[in-house]
Design a protein around this motif. Structure first.
Motif, PDB file in Angstrom:
ATOM      1  N   VAL A  13     -10.293  -2.720   0.055  1.00 53.65           N
ATOM      2  CA  VAL A  13     -11.430  -3.613  -0.180  1.00 53.65           C
ATOM      3  C   VAL A  13     -11.008  -5.064  -0.346  1.00 53.65           C
ATOM      4  O   VAL A  13     -11.840  -5.913  -0.680  1.00 53.65           O
ATOM      5  CB  VAL A  13     -12.239  -3.159  -1.417  1.00 53.65           C
ATOM      6  CG1 VAL A  13     -12.750  -1.737  -1.227  1.00 53.65           C
ATOM      7  CG2 VAL A  13     -11.398  -3.268  -2.702  1.00 53.65           C
ATOM      8  N   ALA A  14      -9.725  -5.378  -0.120  1.00 56.32           N
ATOM      9  CA  ALA A  14      -9.252  -6.749  -0.368  1.00 56.32           C
ATOM     10  C   ALA A  14     -10.033  -7.774   0.439  1.00 56.32           C
ATOM     11  O   ALA A  14     -10.239  -8.916  -0.006  1.00 56.32           O
ATOM     12  CB  ALA A  14      -7.762  -6.851  -0.061  1.00 56.32           C
ATOM     13  N   ALA A  18      12.179   2.458  -6.752  1.00 55.47           N
ATOM     14  CA  ALA A  18      11.323   1.793  -5.762  1.00 55.47           C
ATOM     15  C   ALA A  18      11.803   0.362  -5.559  1.00 55.47           C
ATOM     16  O   ALA A  18      12.060  -0.360  -6.529  1.00 55.47           O
ATOM     17  CB  ALA A  18       9.864   1.787  -6.218  1.00 55.47           C
ATOM     18  N   GLU A  19      11.956  -0.046  -4.296  1.00 53.25           N
ATOM     19  CA  GLU A  19      12.312  -1.434  -3.976  1.00 53.25           C
ATOM     20  C   GLU A  19      11.000  -2.197  -3.779  1.00 53.25           C
ATOM     21  O   GLU A  19      10.470  -2.281  -2.689  1.00 53.25           O
ATOM     22  CB  GLU A  19      13.179  -1.494  -2.716  1.00 53.25           C
ATOM     23  CG  GLU A  19      13.748  -2.875  -2.437  1.00 53.25           C
ATOM     24  CD  GLU A  19      14.690  -2.904  -1.251  1.00 53.25           C
ATOM     25  OE1 GLU A  19      15.355  -3.929  -1.051  1.00 53.25           O
ATOM     26  OE2 GLU A  19      14.750  -1.894  -0.517  1.00 53.25           O
ATOM     27  N   HIS A  20      10.474  -2.739  -4.880  1.00 49.13           N
ATOM     28  CA  HIS A  20       9.122  -3.308  -4.826  1.00 49.13           C
ATOM     29  C   HIS A  20       9.097  -4.668  -4.129  1.00 49.13           C
ATOM     30  O   HIS A  20       8.046  -5.125  -3.704  1.00 49.13           O
ATOM     31  CB  HIS A  20       8.523  -3.408  -6.226  1.00 49.13           C
ATOM     32  CG  HIS A  20       9.129  -4.466  -7.092  1.00 49.13           C
ATOM     33  ND1 HIS A  20       8.501  -5.636  -7.391  1.00 49.13           N
ATOM     34  CD2 HIS A  20      10.328  -4.514  -7.742  1.00 49.13           C
ATOM     35  CE1 HIS A  20       9.267  -6.369  -8.177  1.00 49.13           C
ATOM     36  NE2 HIS A  20      10.382  -5.721  -8.399  1.00 49.13           N
ATOM     37  N   ASP A  79       0.842  -1.191   0.000  1.00 45.45           N
ATOM     38  CA  ASP A  79       0.000   0.000   0.000  1.00 45.45           C
ATOM     39  C   ASP A  79       0.882   1.249   0.000  1.00 45.45           C
ATOM     40  O   ASP A  79       2.028   1.236   0.458  1.00 45.45           O
ATOM     41  CB  ASP A  79      -0.917  -0.002   1.219  1.00 45.45           C
ATOM     42  CG  ASP A  79      -2.109   0.932   1.055  1.00 45.45           C
ATOM     43  OD1 ASP A  79      -2.188   1.618   0.012  1.00 45.45           O
ATOM     44  OD2 ASP A  79      -2.941   0.990   1.976  1.00 45.45           O
ATOM     45  N   VAL A  80       0.323   2.330  -0.518  1.00 45.01           N
ATOM     46  CA  VAL A  80       1.079   3.573  -0.656  1.00 45.01           C
ATOM     47  C   VAL A  80       1.154   4.261   0.707  1.00 45.01           C
ATOM     48  O   VAL A  80       0.134   4.619   1.292  1.00 45.01           O
ATOM     49  CB  VAL A  80       0.398   4.497  -1.674  1.00 45.01           C
ATOM     50  CG1 VAL A  80       1.197   5.788  -1.842  1.00 45.01           C
ATOM     51  CG2 VAL A  80       0.240   3.777  -3.009  1.00 45.01           C
ATOM     52  N   ALA A  81       2.373   4.426   1.207  1.00 44.36           N
ATOM     53  CA  ALA A  81       2.551   5.083   2.506  1.00 44.36           C
ATOM     54  C   ALA A  81       2.127   6.546   2.400  1.00 44.36           C
ATOM     55  O   ALA A  81       2.487   7.242   1.464  1.00 44.36           O
ATOM     56  CB  ALA A  81       4.008   4.988   2.944  1.00 44.36           C
ATOM     57  N   GLY A  82       1.355   6.989   3.362  1.00 46.32           N
ATOM     58  CA  GLY A  82       0.955   8.395   3.401  1.00 46.32           C
ATOM     59  C   GLY A  82       0.024   8.788   2.274  1.00 46.32           C
ATOM     60  O   GLY A  82       0.035   9.938   1.825  1.00 46.32           O
ATOM     61  N   VAL A 108      -3.957   0.809  -6.180  1.00 50.38           N
ATOM     62  CA  VAL A 108      -3.378  -0.076  -5.165  1.00 50.38           C
ATOM     63  C   VAL A 108      -3.940   0.252  -3.784  1.00 50.38           C
ATOM     64  O   VAL A 108      -4.290  -0.652  -3.016  1.00 50.38           O
ATOM     65  CB  VAL A 108      -1.839   0.034  -5.180  1.00 50.38           C
ATOM     66  CG1 VAL A 108      -1.228  -0.673  -3.968  1.00 50.38           C
ATOM     67  CG2 VAL A 108      -1.274  -0.568  -6.462  1.00 50.38           C
ATOM     68  N   HIS A 109      -4.042   1.539  -3.472  1.00 49.21           N
ATOM     69  CA  HIS A 109      -4.578   1.935  -2.159  1.00 49.21           C
ATOM     70  C   HIS A 109      -6.018   1.448  -2.001  1.00 49.21           C
ATOM     71  O   HIS A 109      -6.379   0.870  -0.962  1.00 49.21           O
ATOM     72  CB  HIS A 109      -4.509   3.451  -2.009  1.00 49.21           C
ATOM     73  CG  HIS A 109      -5.078   3.956  -0.716  1.00 49.21           C
ATOM     74  ND1 HIS A 109      -4.464   3.732   0.504  1.00 49.21           N
ATOM     75  CD2 HIS A 109      -6.225   4.644  -0.446  1.00 49.21           C
ATOM     76  CE1 HIS A 109      -5.193   4.271   1.465  1.00 49.21           C
ATOM     77  NE2 HIS A 109      -6.265   4.832   0.914  1.00 49.21           N
TER      78      HIS A 109
END
Length: 963
Positions: free
Chosen positions: A340-341, A593-595, A285-288, A334-335
């Motif tokens: 809703v996952a 980004a370190e995915h 999830d996207v931080a912030g 993604v957020h």
């Protein structure tokens, strides 16, 4: 007549038991019933009743027991049912008269009902079957075989209860299930599958705390009494209870437990299946995450009122005005998906389709489908070759499930159409710069156009990264930063990272740096609202140290889709220890980004900027040297991993030149390490083949394609294999390298054989043979004859296949290749067996075994023991066949080869059956079926029919040749 084994052993007529009272007589009756309608020899009876040390009077005692049974049957005119046949005895029993046969049939009917989506019917069959049990199996019977046979029957009963639990969990019958399982759990407190299902029933009935306490107690007892941790299924159930993920009722029928000896209802069972693994592929999830309240409400409106609501939510298209990149489409998707996952208990699938990558190598629909099928636990050998059939299988697996599917960064509607499910229950979210109008028109998709952040949202976005106090201190500077970032989330994130790293910098100074930065990216014209993004990126780039900036530029040379630490080190020509902190710095600056741990990726705008900088600031020789180091890294690492996958291969190995001095080479640890490395890197390797072939590195291109062949073949990626080999063939031709051309032709032949394009496979094998003849490479010619033999055998042309195998053997002898001779002798034996010459088949296999022992080739020996077992089986030498199969079985288990283990067990069961030992045959078949179901083996249903109707067993097994 009524025959009973599921409780006290007895025979009844109209409910009245016959006078069979002595334990030994009941033991003989049980043995005959377990082998009903088949002859049980006197030696078999003796071993069953007394083990390895029968008394001297054993034969006489058997005759006395038979006489007593006949006397009891004679009172009902049924003595003719027990007959003397061919040195043994056969008891004729109708299936509907034997409680064990009825129980097995009920379990099979339940499995079929569950598979076809009828859980209530499945539960009814299982409960009916379980009522046939009247106590401990084989009670009152005596004999050496009784404990093991009773334990096997008890295992079938417990497995049926576990299958019942799965079905009733899906139906939401938690309270009833608790009453059913409670006494079983008291008797089997450490049976982990049972505990897992009981926990889920407790949680489903609102008793979460008791469920968690049960887990803690069970875990402690497992550690204290057995010295083990909970199995994956029990641990998964614990996690579901912790997450409150046990619904009151599940919409799809869960899979049958592999322990029950029945096939799952589908590949990758639903989450309601008592702990089955489900895909969870969403990126972090996207931080912030900030703002986007209106789009989030629009997305929320797509979901039904209740989690189990009917109907299919339409696919969603998230697009940006004018195709603007960096506006936050992926972040929003993604957020929201994470929010809703929980509404999609059967999991989430994710793919970055790379629709707008600079190099134009978007992910093909077939590639995405294969990755999704792999995530849904479809074994490679079951994935169809044609894309249309892959899509059909994908839709079939999603039918009846509730899954969330996120298709990120799509190029156009054609790229995603094959990835859409065809039945209710799933939600698809598509992000793209394109409006995807065909999806709106033809698929009923609902558009959601994502604009730039509002000024208020942009300020909030920035405040989350630098703190509200700092934001309030310099409001004018904040407004200028927001304006110069064009309210674009990507640009704001980069600026926020810079400000956070330097908390003492005045925001006015940062705004001034932005004001003085160069113009926008050349890829964006003045009409684009994101025209200031290049100013932001250039400003952030200029703040990097020299080493970080150089690495950022060189990463633009990487083909993607992501890069691991050793590859980045090779690009830079630096040790891993020096590159790791540089990557961390780029990540902190939001330029990378370190995915996932150790693997890094760009946003496509950042990749574009890195490519532009590299072309501008790095000279051609430096760029070529960096690419050379990178290709050396992948080639030499893949070569090492490929050797570990098959150390006794027949294929001529690729000859390598030394690496550039500053290239990093990875050497995986063992077979498992090699598989893990290829699994992580094979998409990159395919991209590297394509890039090398267009950047002047033809030698690397064809060699890379060669060393990835074994992995792609074993994983069933035959379309990818063909694509890579076409590029390799063109590269080798440009170099006029006949060895490279031969390697590519062989790879294409392998791919086309599996894809069913046999005429093309023949043409490539023939060209391969011609090239090796021109090179005077007899080992290469030999292996090509092996390949042709294999192709012909798949076409049923065994006589011609044998001729090619014999030519290969002569060539291997001429080159003194004992590995080639051993494997080819096994193939020759296998083909002789298919042609009916089993004596010659056995002789060839014996010769192969001697060579395998000299070569220490255990896998080759395992396959040859299997072939030898087949030959002895067909010769009627069943005891010898059984011995051979056991030798093959031991080796396959040492090697961890579950697929071959299952096939040998099936063949072993056939041999036992032919020898008249039906109990041993069923044991082997059931063990094989457990593996077949686990691996989704294509012959699972055939084997299940063999167990249900053993009289229809074929005369021989399904031995595999080596290659």
């Amino acid at each position: 007549m009524r025959w009973c084994l599921l409780g006290p052993v007895e025979a009844t007529v109209s409910g009245r038991p016959l006078a069979i009272r002595r334990p030994q007589h009941r033991g003989l009756l049980a043995l005959l019933l377990l082998n009903a309608n088949h002859v049980v020899s006197v030696p078999q009876i003796e071993r069953a009743l007394w083990g390895d040390r029968p008394p001297a009077s054993a034969r006489t005692q058997v005759q006395v027991c038979v006489s007593q049974l006949r006397a009891a049957l004679r009172t009902t005119d049924a003595a003719h049912l027990l007959a003397h046949r061919a040195g043994g005895y056969r008891l004729t029993v109708a299936a509907h008269d034997l409680d064990l046969a009825e129980f097995t049939a009920a379990v099979d009917r339940a499995r079929i009902a569950a598979r076809h989506g009828r859980p209530a019917e499945a539960a009814g069959h299982l409960r009916a079957g379980l009522t046939l049990w009247r106590g401990p199996a084989l009670a009152g019977a005596a004999g050496a075989f009784v404990p093991a046979a009773a334990a096997e029957l008890t295992e079938q009963r417990l497995a049926a209860y576990e299958q019942l639990a799965e079905v009733e969990l899906a139906l939401g019958r938690h309270e009833r299930l608790l009453d059913t399982l409670r006494p079983l759990l008291a008797d089997h407190p450490l049976r982990e599958r049972l505990v897992a299902r009981y926990m889920l029933a407790l949680a489903g009935s609102g008793q979460q705390e008791p469920a968690l306490r049960l887990y803690d107690v069970t875990r402690s007892r497992l550690a204290e009494e057995l010295g083990i941790e909970p199995c994956a299924e029990l641990a998964s159930a614990h996690l579901r209870v912790l997450r409150h993920e046990v619904p009151a009722a599940a919409p799809a029928v869960p899979s049958a437990s592999p322990a029950a000896g029945h096939a799952p209802t589908g590949v990758g069972a639903p989450a309601g299946a008592g702990g089955a693994v489900v895909p969870a592929q969403l990126p972090a999830d996207v931080a912030g995450f900030t703002g986007r309240a209106a789009p989030l409400r629009q997305l929320d409106a797509l979901l039904p009122e209740a989690p189990a609501g009917a109907g299919t939510p339409a696919p969603v298209v998230i697009s940006a005005i004018g195709g603007t990149a960096g506006v936050g489409k992926t972040a929003l998707a993604v957020h929201w998906a994470h929010r809703v996952a929980h509404r999609f208990p059967d999991g989430q699938l994710y793919v970055n389709l790379r629709g707008f990558d600079l190099d134009g190598r978007a992910v093909a629909p077939g590639e995405a489908l294969r990755d999704f099928l792999d995530s849904l636990r479809v074994p490679p050998h079951q994935v169809p070759a044609e894309e249309s059939r892959q899509a059909a299988l994908y839709r079939t697996l999603l039918a009846g499930r509730r899954m969330l599917i996120l298709l990120d960064n799509a190029r156009d509607a054609d790229q995603v159409r094959a990835l859409l499910p065809g039945a209710p229950g799933c939600l698809v979210v598509v992000t793209s710069r394109d409006r995807l109008v065909p999806l709106l028109v033809a698929e009923g998709a609902r558009p959601l156009t994502l604009d730039l952040l509002s000024t208020a949202e942009a300020r909030q976005f920035l405040g989350r990264r630098i703190g509200p106090a700092r934001l309030a201190t310099e409001p004018e500077a904040v407004d200028e930063i927001v304006e110069r970032c064009a309210r674009l989330p990507l640009a704001l994130a980069v600026v926020g990272a810079r400000a956070a790293v330097h908390p003492g910098f005045p925001l006015a100074a940062l705004a001034g740096e932005l004001r003085d930065a160069p113009d926008g990216l050349a890829a964006f014209d003045d009409a684009d609202p994101a025209t200031g993004v290049r100013a932001v990126l250039s400003w952030s780039y200029r703040a990097l140290g020299a080493a970080e900036a150089r690495l950022f530029r060189l990463l633009g040379l990487h083909p993607g889709p992501d890069v691991a630490l050793p590859a980045a080190a090779s690009l830079a020509g630096l040790p891993v220890s020096r590159v790791r902190p540089l990557l961390a710095g780029l990540t902190r600056a939001h330029l990378l980004a370190e995915h996932e741990p150790g693997r890094y990726t760009f946003h496509d705008l950042l990749r574009a900027y890195a490519v532009e900088l590299c072309r501008r600031d790095d000279a051609d020789p430096e760029r070529a040297a960096a690419r050379h180091r990178m290709y050396d890294h992948y080639l030499h690492s893949a070569h090492a991993a490929d050797h570990l996958l098959d150390p006794h291969r027949l294929t001529p190995r690729v000859r390598l030149t030394p690496t550039r001095p500053d290239a990093t080479v990875q050497e995986p640890a063992g077979h498992a390490g090699a598989m893990a490395w290829f699994t992580a890197e094979h998409r990159v390797l395919l991209a590297a083949v394509a890039q090398a072939a267009t950047t002047g590195f033809d030698g690397h291109a064809w060699r890379l394609a060669a060393v990835v062949t074994t992995f792609l073949d074993r994983q069933g990626h035959w379309g990818d294999l063909a694509g890579a080999q076409h590029l390799a063939l063109a590269a080798a031709r440009r170099q006029a390298d006949r060895t490279g051309q031969a390697q590519a032709h062989r790879g294409l032949a392998v791919a086309y054989t599996w894809l069913g394009r046999h005429d093309e496979a023949h043409r490539h094998y023939q060209r391969d043979l011609d090239l090796y003849a021109e090179l005077d490479d007899r080992a290469g010619q030999a292996h090509t004859h092996v390949g042709i033999s294999w192709l012909l055998a798949r076409q049923g042309r065994h006589r011609t296949a044998l001729e090619h195998a014999e030519r290969a053997l002569l060539l291997y002898r001429a080159t003194a290749s004992t590995v080639g001779q051993a494997k080819t002798l096994n193939n020759i034996g296998w083909l002789h067996g298919r042609l009916g010459d089993h004596h010659r088949a056995a002789a060839c296999c014996q010769a192969a075994l001697a060579l395998h022992a000299r070569n220490d080739d255990r896998r080759g020996a395992a396959l040859t023991w299997d072939s030898l077992g087949y030959a002895h089986h067909r010769l009627g030498q069943h005891d010898r066949a059984v011995e051979c199969y056991h030798r093959a079985l031991d080796l396959h288990r040492e090697l961890g080869d579950r697929y071959d283990e299952g096939e040998v067990l099936a063949n072993l069961g056939d041999a036992h059956h032919a020898a008249g030992d039906c109990a041993a045959a069923r044991t082997a078949w059931r063990q094989a079926l457990e593996i077949y179901d686990e691996l989704q083996h294509p012959d699972a249903d055939q084997l299940r029919g063999r167990i249900a109707e053993p009289d229809r067993v074929p005369a021989g097994g399904t031995t595999r040749a080596s290659g």
